[in-house]
Design a protein around this motif. Sequence first.
Motif, mmCIF file in Angstrom:
data_model
loop_
_atom_site.group_PDB
_atom_site.id
_atom_site.type_symbol
_atom_site.label_atom_id
_atom_site.label_comp_id
_atom_site.label_asym_id
_atom_site.label_seq_id
_atom_site.Cartn_x
_atom_site.Cartn_y
_atom_site.Cartn_z
ATOM 1 N N ARG A 72 0.840 -1.204 0.000
ATOM 2 C CA ARG A 72 0.000 0.000 0.000
ATOM 3 C C ARG A 72 0.871 1.248 0.000
ATOM 4 N NH1 ARG A 72 -5.021 -1.911 1.048
ATOM 5 N NH2 ARG A 72 -5.140 -3.913 2.146
ATOM 6 N N GLU A 74 0.661 3.977 1.561
ATOM 7 C CA GLU A 74 0.902 4.567 2.878
ATOM 8 C C GLU A 74 2.004 3.836 3.652
ATOM 9 O OE1 GLU A 74 -2.986 2.124 3.166
ATOM 10 O OE2 GLU A 74 -1.979 3.462 1.733
ATOM 11 N N THR A 75 2.432 2.668 3.154
ATOM 12 C CA THR A 75 3.505 1.933 3.833
ATOM 13 C C THR A 75 4.868 2.156 3.174
ATOM 14 O OG1 THR A 75 3.146 -0.090 2.523
ATOM 15 C CG2 THR A 75 1.876 0.156 4.571
ATOM 16 N N ARG A 82 8.286 8.193 -1.035
ATOM 17 C CA ARG A 82 6.858 8.532 -1.030
ATOM 18 C C ARG A 82 6.594 9.780 -1.883
ATOM 19 N NH1 ARG A 82 6.420 9.275 3.915
ATOM 20 N NH2 ARG A 82 6.176 7.061 4.422
ATOM 21 N N ASP A 86 4.084 9.939 -5.063
ATOM 22 C CA ASP A 86 3.023 10.937 -5.163
ATOM 23 C C ASP A 86 3.134 11.747 -6.454
ATOM 24 O OD1 ASP A 86 2.050 10.110 -2.725
ATOM 25 O OD2 ASP A 86 2.982 11.740 -1.588
#
Length: 471
Positions: A72, A74-75, A82, A86
């Motif tokens: 995922r 978020e992990t 990250r 994004d």
Amino acid sequence: MAAVDLNAESLGVPRKQLMESSGNAVARVCRDLADPGSTVAIVAGRGNNGGDAFVTARFLKEYDVTVHLLGRPETISTDIARENWDALVATEADCRTVTDSTGFDLGDPDVVIDAMLGTGVTGALREPEATAARALNDAGATVLAVDVPSGVDADTGKAAGVAVEADHVVTFHDDKPGLESLDCEVTVADIGIPAAAELFTGPGDLLALRRDQQSHKGDHGDVLVVGGGPYTGAPALAAQAALRAGADLARVACPEHVAREIQGYSENLIVSGFSGDHLTPDHVPDLLELAADRDVVVFGPGLGNSDETLDAVREFLSDYDGIAVVDADALQVVPDVDTEATLVCTPHQGELQKMGGETADDWRDRTDLVRDFAAELGHVLLVKGAYDVVSDGDEVRVNRTGNPGMTVGGTGDVLAGVTGALACVLPPLDAAAVAAYANGRAGDVAVEEFGSGLVATDVLERVPAGMEVNE
């Protein structure tokens, strides 16, 4: 590589910039493997290896790219990875998440980029990486691995289970030992890490001191300090510094007439007295027996330089075959001793000259002189100065932490103890380099509070702060 990355960042080259260069390097090789318009599947993990591949996807605008994130979003484990994920999502790139390995569908790509796991991961692949690796191997596509094929140990080239069978590898900054044994083409990409990130000690070097959570008493070293007689503070400082630097046990062997005084400095020390008021050859057999069960011996703090004492140092080193940090007056006998021991010698420049070495005002010139003398001695040298120079006769490290306030007496004894503790858990050259960095950093913390009025115990108490890793 993690250490070099962190050192580069401390020099002003941020890891996000290095990730940009890494991703661009992978994209360049991908263009050599397939024509524009070809389909490219990127299989990415949630660490910085995956972050490199997210950057790669942005550089492959002329290709049909699909990014498969294993897990995922978020992990994703680092901020820079990250941020690059994004950025991909914001551009409406074809980004897919794989949360159930049984449903993993790679499609029919021309090129697959393996960016699941990097050089810092060892052991057998777990899920979903194991299933993804099998899918990559069965795809019939050209496989391009980022840094190292997932599942392959970068040090040995071996795999503990299923591993990606890469056709090409793009690795960064320097070759990795394990890649030599693989049947694939390897590209070593220069991503802009300055040479200074390897020459100068930095915060990245402290990463080597991370402890296993399952550690037990004794795993991090049992240090014996042999010293004292004319002086009592020096061996006490060295032994306490060994404890502050992470050793589990610190012992002092000293003349019995000062043993109680040295014990009085700290209840944490284990003190053994020997007869007389200074070290003599008669004491050597007992010292050798005591040293045999220790990980490292720190020899010299406060011993003095009487003829009998120096004869005892010669006899000890001649018969000792373990690891010893040699400091202070004991240093002068090292060039004449034939020993099987592994020695780390910690002279200041005056002591270096007494040993027969040469020095120079400019640290750049001094590195060559120290390297040559270390090669002649066959031992590691840590030559103290405004710029500490560390060498084993081959590799050279330079340390720039520390300050003029550390010219006060006793800071060298602290350094010897820190070196002894680190030599229990690191190779000798690394132990000396990291000790110089941590000791100087402790002094820099101390000088902020005490200015030029700092004393050795101020440095001692701040050794743990000097060893803190701020990633």
